[in-house]
Motif scaffolding. Structure first.
Motif, PDB file in Angstrom:
ATOM      1  N   LEU A   1       6.655  -1.798 -16.555  1.00 14.68           N
ATOM      2  CA  LEU A   1       5.325  -1.013 -16.203  1.00 14.68           C
ATOM      3  C   LEU A   1       4.318  -1.965 -15.506  1.00 14.68           C
ATOM      4  O   LEU A   1       3.699  -1.494 -14.710  1.00 14.68           O
ATOM      5  N   PHE A   2       4.289  -3.224 -15.930  1.00 16.47           N
ATOM      6  CA  PHE A   2       3.403  -4.117 -15.042  1.00 16.47           C
ATOM      7  C   PHE A   2       4.060  -4.335 -13.808  1.00 16.47           C
ATOM      8  O   PHE A   2       3.255  -4.725 -12.792  1.00 16.47           O
TER       9      PHE A   2
ATOM     10  N   ALA B   1       2.796  -1.629 -11.632  1.00 17.98           N
ATOM     11  CA  ALA B   1       1.084  -1.659 -11.313  1.00 17.98           C
ATOM     12  C   ALA B   1       1.357  -2.933 -10.375  1.00 17.98           C
ATOM     13  O   ALA B   1       0.486  -2.572  -9.315  1.00 17.98           O
ATOM     14  N   GLY B   2       2.177  -3.840 -10.077  1.00 22.27           N
ATOM     15  CA  GLY B   2       1.932  -4.770  -9.476  1.00 22.27           C
ATOM     16  C   GLY B   2       2.297  -4.350  -7.879  1.00 22.27           C
ATOM     17  O   GLY B   2       1.613  -4.637  -7.044  1.00 22.27           O
ATOM     18  N   VAL B   3       3.422  -3.388  -8.043  1.00 15.93           N
ATOM     19  CA  VAL B   3       3.721  -2.942  -6.551  1.00 15.93           C
ATOM     20  C   VAL B   3       2.658  -2.102  -6.189  1.00 15.93           C
ATOM     21  O   VAL B   3       2.362  -1.931  -4.911  1.00 15.93           O
ATOM     22  N   ALA B   4       2.070  -1.190  -7.033  1.00 16.37           N
ATOM     23  CA  ALA B   4       1.035  -0.252  -6.471  1.00 16.37           C
ATOM     24  C   ALA B   4      -0.267  -1.076  -5.936  1.00 16.37           C
ATOM     25  O   ALA B   4      -0.743  -0.759  -4.889  1.00 16.37           O
ATOM     26  N   MET B   5      -0.369  -2.361  -6.593  1.00 22.76           N
ATOM     27  CA  MET B   5      -1.568  -3.106  -6.101  1.00 22.76           C
ATOM     28  C   MET B   5      -1.191  -3.850  -4.846  1.00 22.76           C
ATOM     29  O   MET B   5      -2.297  -4.037  -4.065  1.00 22.76           O
ATOM     30  N   ILE B   6       0.132  -4.031  -4.702  1.00 19.98           N
ATOM     31  CA  ILE B   6       0.390  -4.493  -3.151  1.00 19.98           C
ATOM     32  C   ILE B   6      -0.099  -3.569  -2.063  1.00 19.98           C
ATOM     33  O   ILE B   6      -0.567  -3.918  -1.344  1.00 19.98           O
ATOM     34  N   ASN B   7       0.313  -2.250  -2.161  1.00 24.87           N
ATOM     35  CA  ASN B   7      -0.289  -1.191  -1.468  1.00 24.87           C
ATOM     36  C   ASN B   7      -1.654  -1.314  -1.348  1.00 24.87           C
ATOM     37  O   ASN B   7      -2.295  -1.064  -0.577  1.00 24.87           O
ATOM     38  N   GLN B   8      -2.438  -1.191  -2.557  1.00 28.40           N
ATOM     39  CA  GLN B   8      -3.740  -1.238  -2.473  1.00 28.40           C
ATOM     40  C   GLN B   8      -4.386  -2.551  -1.691  1.00 28.40           C
ATOM     41  O   GLN B   8      -5.317  -2.391  -1.088  1.00 28.40           O
TER      42      GLN B   8
ATOM     43  N   GLY C   1      10.951  -1.138 -12.294  1.00 25.17           N
ATOM     44  CA  GLY C   1      10.253  -1.652 -11.362  1.00 25.17           C
ATOM     45  C   GLY C   1      10.456  -0.870 -10.098  1.00 25.17           C
ATOM     46  O   GLY C   1       9.662  -0.138  -9.541  1.00 25.17           O
ATOM     47  N   ALA C   2      11.749  -0.674  -9.715  1.00 32.54           N
ATOM     48  CA  ALA C   2      12.192   0.077  -8.543  1.00 32.54           C
ATOM     49  C   ALA C   2      11.838   1.393  -8.676  1.00 32.54           C
ATOM     50  O   ALA C   2      11.275   2.148  -7.767  1.00 32.54           O
ATOM     51  N   ALA C   3      12.430   2.058  -9.709  1.00 34.38           N
ATOM     52  CA  ALA C   3      12.269   3.572 -10.062  1.00 34.38           C
ATOM     53  C   ALA C   3      10.674   3.944 -10.098  1.00 34.38           C
ATOM     54  O   ALA C   3      10.252   4.870  -9.520  1.00 34.38           O
ATOM     55  N   GLY C   4      10.117   2.916 -10.877  1.00 36.34           N
ATOM     56  CA  GLY C   4       8.313   3.391 -10.949  1.00 36.34           C
ATOM     57  C   GLY C   4       7.693   3.195  -9.633  1.00 36.34           C
ATOM     58  O   GLY C   4       6.919   3.967  -9.520  1.00 36.34           O
ATOM     59  N   GLY C   5       8.069   2.374  -8.811  1.00 32.32           N
ATOM     60  CA  GLY C   5       7.471   2.066  -7.527  1.00 32.32           C
ATOM     61  C   GLY C   5       7.836   3.218  -6.581  1.00 32.32           C
ATOM     62  O   GLY C   5       6.839   3.892  -5.981  1.00 32.32           O
ATOM     63  N   VAL C   6       8.816   3.993  -6.841  1.00 32.55           N
ATOM     64  CA  VAL C   6       9.290   5.284  -5.911  1.00 32.55           C
ATOM     65  C   VAL C   6       8.571   6.344  -6.338  1.00 32.55           C
ATOM     66  O   VAL C   6       7.957   7.083  -5.706  1.00 32.55           O
ATOM     67  N   LEU C   7       8.378   6.354  -7.687  1.00 30.63           N
ATOM     68  CA  LEU C   7       7.669   7.557  -8.426  1.00 30.63           C
ATOM     69  C   LEU C   7       6.002   7.211  -7.926  1.00 30.63           C
ATOM     70  O   LEU C   7       5.501   8.371  -7.731  1.00 30.63           O
ATOM     71  N   VAL C   8       5.588   6.143  -7.993  1.00 28.87           N
ATOM     72  CA  VAL C   8       4.396   5.957  -7.814  1.00 28.87           C
ATOM     73  C   VAL C   8       3.944   6.454  -6.366  1.00 28.87           C
ATOM     74  O   VAL C   8       2.959   7.224  -6.015  1.00 28.87           O
ATOM     75  N   GLY C   9       4.822   5.896  -5.346  1.00 38.53           N
ATOM     76  CA  GLY C   9       4.859   6.434  -4.021  1.00 38.53           C
ATOM     77  C   GLY C   9       5.000   7.974  -3.785  1.00 38.53           C
ATOM     78  O   GLY C   9       3.847   8.478  -2.965  1.00 38.53           O
ATOM     79  N   MET C  10       5.776   8.582  -4.612  1.00 39.63           N
ATOM     80  CA  MET C  10       5.910   9.868  -4.497  1.00 39.63           C
ATOM     81  C   MET C  10       4.296  10.829  -5.109  1.00 39.63           C
ATOM     82  O   MET C  10       3.968  11.771  -4.591  1.00 39.63           O
TER      83      MET C  10
ATOM     84  N   PHE D   1      17.696  11.978  -6.294  1.00 41.50           N
ATOM     85  CA  PHE D   1      19.247  11.755  -6.831  1.00 41.50           C
ATOM     86  C   PHE D   1      19.471  10.438  -7.168  1.00 41.50           C
ATOM     87  O   PHE D   1      19.803  10.062  -8.323  1.00 41.50           O
ATOM     88  N   PHE D   2      19.142   9.639  -6.047  1.00 40.38           N
ATOM     89  CA  PHE D   2      19.362   8.035  -6.259  1.00 40.38           C
ATOM     90  C   PHE D   2      18.401   7.327  -7.402  1.00 40.38           C
ATOM     91  O   PHE D   2      18.710   6.359  -8.052  1.00 40.38           O
ATOM     92  N   LEU D   3      17.198   7.967  -7.208  1.00 41.50           N
ATOM     93  CA  LEU D   3      16.234   7.421  -8.249  1.00 41.50           C
ATOM     94  C   LEU D   3      16.891   7.877  -9.632  1.00 41.50           C
ATOM     95  O   LEU D   3      16.760   6.779 -10.428  1.00 41.50           O
TER      96      LEU D   3
END
Length: 104
Positions: free
Chosen positions: A11-12, A15-22, A66-75, A88-90
């Protein structure tokens, strides 16, 4: 308890991936501090989990979350594609992480 630590670490990681985007959008000191803190906590919880879990299992589940969560946050938050192939791949990533938990 080790599986709880892996989940927190994942989960963190999300959050880190989302913060890179931010941080790329707004280069403020606050977004940088949040980015470093999120990844720092992610590694901390991963290290707690690896006291008990095998490294390969803990790392695979952590990166899967982290990967699946990053995709979901992006979507959800950034309007990225919700094409059925991505979903499907997620789901394969998520099923693989769950499978590793069952065999460990």
């Amino acid at each position: 308890m080790e599986w709880v630590w892996v989940i927190f670490a994942g989960l963190f990681e999300m959050a880190g991936v989302a913060m890179i985007n931010q941080f790329n959008k707004k280069r403020t000191i606050l977004s940088l501090i949040l980015l470093i803190s999120a990844f720092g906590l992610s590694f901390f919880f991963l290290s707690l989990a690896m006291v008990v879990l095998p490294m390969a299992t803990a790392y695979a589940v952590w990166t899967g979350i982290g990967a699946a969560g990053g995709v979901l946050v992006g979507m959800i938050y950034y309007g990225e594609s919700r094409h059925w192939k991505r979903i499907f791949f997620l789901s394969l990533i998520i099923l693989s992480a769950v499978g590793l938990k069952f065999v460990s």
